[in-house]
Design an enzyme around this catalytic site. Structure first.
Site, short mmCIF file in Angstrom:
data_model
loop_
_atom_site.label_atom_id
_atom_site.label_comp_id
_atom_site.label_asym_id
_atom_site.label_seq_id
_atom_site.Cartn_x
_atom_site.Cartn_y
_atom_site.Cartn_z
N ARG A 280 0.90 -1.19 0.09
CA ARG A 280 0.25 0.04 0.08
C ARG A 280 0.85 1.21 0.12
O ARG A 280 0.55 2.24 -0.59
CB ARG A 280 -0.85 -0.15 1.29
CG ARG A 280 -1.71 1.16 1.13
CD ARG A 280 -2.89 1.13 2.05
NE ARG A 280 -3.13 0.49 3.29
CZ ARG A 280 -2.20 0.67 4.40
NH1 ARG A 280 -1.51 1.59 4.58
NH2 ARG A 280 -2.50 -0.26 5.30
N ASP B 147 -8.65 17.40 -14.96
CA ASP B 147 -9.07 16.12 -15.45
C ASP B 147 -8.39 16.03 -16.80
O ASP B 147 -9.19 16.86 -17.73
CB ASP B 147 -10.62 15.91 -15.11
CG ASP B 147 -10.82 14.56 -15.61
OD1 ASP B 147 -10.20 13.84 -16.36
OD2 ASP B 147 -11.74 13.74 -15.01
#
Ligand SMILES: *Cc1c(COP(=O)(O)O)cnc(C)c1O
Length: 390
Positions: free
Chosen positions: A50, A174
């Site tokens: 992680r 984006d």
């Protein structure tokens, strides 16, 4: 990072790293959640996946190099990346979001962020006066997407950056529709770039993925903390598939954009087509801004064939395009925004945004463009014949 190379070279050089021990060209899929440490006093670079993984590192470095950023991050989905970006905000902060934002981002901003005390204003970010008026003393981020979905409306990135930085806020962009091959928002002053890696970067309608690239080390550190704390990281096998996709990103999007331009011009000549939205068309409203900040109109366009009835017939007659949501794949994908991506809006809200009942979005794939044209031609002829009979 290999910024001296052009993108066509970089998509290969950043995804191919010969292993000194074996000569293997491709980074191995390091399916290991944990990493053995030499002893109590010496800890290695990796401890737990992680927090960091060698396969994910190659992907994160690749997207950082392509976007000209300091640091890249890989997430389980585009929405996980977007959620992580918004989590850099704190209770009491305010965000300004462009009107034509992706539906999932709209849902996140309007239905989830308020639970954490983050307020929002939607505005046409291409209208400088409206944008300036939307700032409050608490505004921390302006969030844009250009070209917008599905109208392909272009936002002037440099203008948004100038106004936003004057107000001591950051710009998040984006860049899913353009990809770094056609548009590099960080070079235009944007602070953080987001991708749905599900679309063009992966390119094969197979995996879901999300990416963030930050301009500064400080913002990178903030994103890294949340990536590790929240934990929505991309699975390691999918990191490898995304690396595989990036290798052909350049050739795919260039071929797809060339076909999109040819189809957009051809659609304009068809009697049944009432309008075509494509930034590559010289008479399209945002064309000049588009080509001041990007090198192509991209591979996505939309066109209007007058009515839902005509759309229903077209979908039945077409043989090549897949009728589905999503975009950015090797397959040409046709979608119907009123019943798919924008189904949550009322008819009035849709019409206000230029999403008419006959509007279809086309994400052009790598099939032969003449085959695509012939397919649309036969389908349009059948619709026109059926409409005459009636
Ligand atoms: C698909 C998409 C997203 C969301 O990405 P997921 O991978 O589906 O979570 C965000 N922005 C844009 C522009 C998209 O097209």
């Amino acid at each position: 990072m290999t910024q001296e190379f052009s993108d066509a070279t970089k998509v290969i050089k950043t995804t191919t790293k010969p292993d000194p021990a074996t000569g293997a060209l491709n980074p191995p899929i390091q399916l290991s959640s944990t990493f053995a440490q030499p002893d109590l006093d010496h800890f290695g670079k990796y401890d737990y996946t992680r927090s960091g993984n060698p396969t994910r590192d190659v992907l994160e470095d690749s997207i950082a190099a392509l976007e000209h950023g300091t640091r890249g991050f890989a997430f389980a989905t585009g929405m996980a990346a977007i959620s992580t970006a918004f989590l850099t905000l704190h209770q009491g902060d305010h965000v300004i979001v462009t009107n034509d934002v992706y539906g999932g981002t709209f849902r996140l901003v309007t239905q989830l962020l308020p639970n954490y005390g983050i307020d929002y204003t939607f505005v046409d970010c291409n209208d400088p006066e409206a944008l300036k008026a939307a700032f409050t003393p608490k505004t921390k981020v302006v969030y844009i997407e250009t070209p917008a979905n599905p109208t392909l409306k272009v936002t002037d990135i440099k203008q948004v950056v100038r106004i936003t930085h004057e107000h001591d806020a950051l710009v998040f962009a984006d860049n899913t529709f353009m990809t770094p091959i056609f548009q590099k928002p960080l070079d235009l002053g944007v602070d953080l770039v987001l991708h749905s890696g599900t679309k063009f970067l992966a390119g094969h309608s197979d995996i879901l993925a999300g990416l963030i690239v930050t301009k500064t080390k400080e913002l990178g550190d903030a994103v890294y903390f949340i990536q590790n704390a929240m934990g929505a990281t991309l699975g390691i096998s999918d990191c490898w598939l995304l690396l595989r996709g990036i290798k052909t990103l350049g050739v795919r999007v260039k071929a797809e954009a060339e076909s999109a331009l040819e189809l957009a011009k051809w659609f304009q000549e068809q009697a049944i087509v009432e309008g075509v939205n494509y930034p590559g068309l010289t008479d399209f409203e945002g064309h000049d801004i588009q080509f001041s900040q990007a090198t192509s109109g991209g591979a996505v366009l939309s066109f209007d064939i007058g009515s839902e009835d005509n759309v229903r017939k077209l979908v039945k007659e077409l043989k090549i395009p897949v009728f589905s949501v999503s975009l950015g794949a090797v397959e040409t994908i046709l979608s119907y925004p009123p019943k798919m991506s924008h189904a949550e809006l009322s008819a009035d809200e849709r019409h206000e945004r230029g999403i008419s009942d006959g509007l279809l979005r086309l994400s052009v794939g790598v099939e032969d463009v003449d085959d695509l044209k012939a397919d649309f031609k036969q389908a349009f002829e059948k619709i026109e014949a059926a409409n005459l009979v009636r």
